[in-house]
Design a protein around this motif. Structure first.
Motif: not given
Length: 187
Positions: A5-6, A83, A116, A162, A164
């Motif tokens: 993520n990011r 996504e 993801h 990912s 998270a």
């Protein structure tokens, strides 16, 4: 393309589209070096405004747009998916995404499909031998170096995570953080 993520998946997907758009129109492409062949069209599949999904539902809206892209795209097109199919259960989204990737392989269009769904990028050698076409599907990952997002892209199998939990910690929504907040507000 998978990764944290990011970690830059959306930014890279957008950058590929911009680079093609600029280069194809004779403008400076923001790259050290770029070799490309022109595309007949750039198709994008990014999350829609939720207000536009009322009639079809989010998955219905996504599927309708996906179908419209495949009705027009050729092997000379550039397709950018951000996504996609995250609006349903993981298992059902993965099932649909596998069909999409198989169709993309067959179509042969240049594509970035960031997700993801790490399982989607597994067993690509098998997919590449099962589906006819002049192109191959490859797994890209956005990297982590010494526990931090590197924003570098590699051809490699998916890592399966990912990261998270990093985001949850940053915004204070782990169970321990929430319990501390709840208990702190009551005292």
């Amino acid at each position: 393309m998978t990764g944290p993520n990011r970690g830059g998946k959306t930014t890279l997907t957008q950058a590929v589209g911009h680079a093609f758009l600029f280069a194809q129109n004779g403008l400076y492409a923001p790259a050290e070096k770029m070799t490309f062949s022109p595309v007949d069209c750039i198709y994008t599949h990014f999350p829609a405004d939720e207000n536009k999904t009322v009639d079809l539902g989010r998955l219905g809206e996504e599927s309708k747009r996906m179908s419209e892209i495949f009705a027009k795209a050729t092997n000379e097109s550039l397709l950018l998916f951000n996504e996609s199919l995250a609006t349903t259960s993981f298992a059902e989204g993965l099932y649909i995404a596998k069909d999409i990737v198989k169709a993309l392989k067959y179509l042969g269009a240049r594509t970035v499909f960031n997700t993801h769904m790490h399982e989607l990028a597994m067993n690509l050698d098998e997919l590449n031998t099962q589906i006819d076409g002049d192109s191959n599907v490859a797994s890209l990952i956005t990297g982590i170096h010494e526990g931090k997002r590197s924003y570098k892209i590699f051809i490699a199998p998916p890592e399966g995570v990912s990261y998270a939990q990093d985001i949850a910690k940053k915004y204070g929504v782990t169970f321990d953080q929430l319990m501390n907040r709840i208990n702190g507000e009551k005292n």
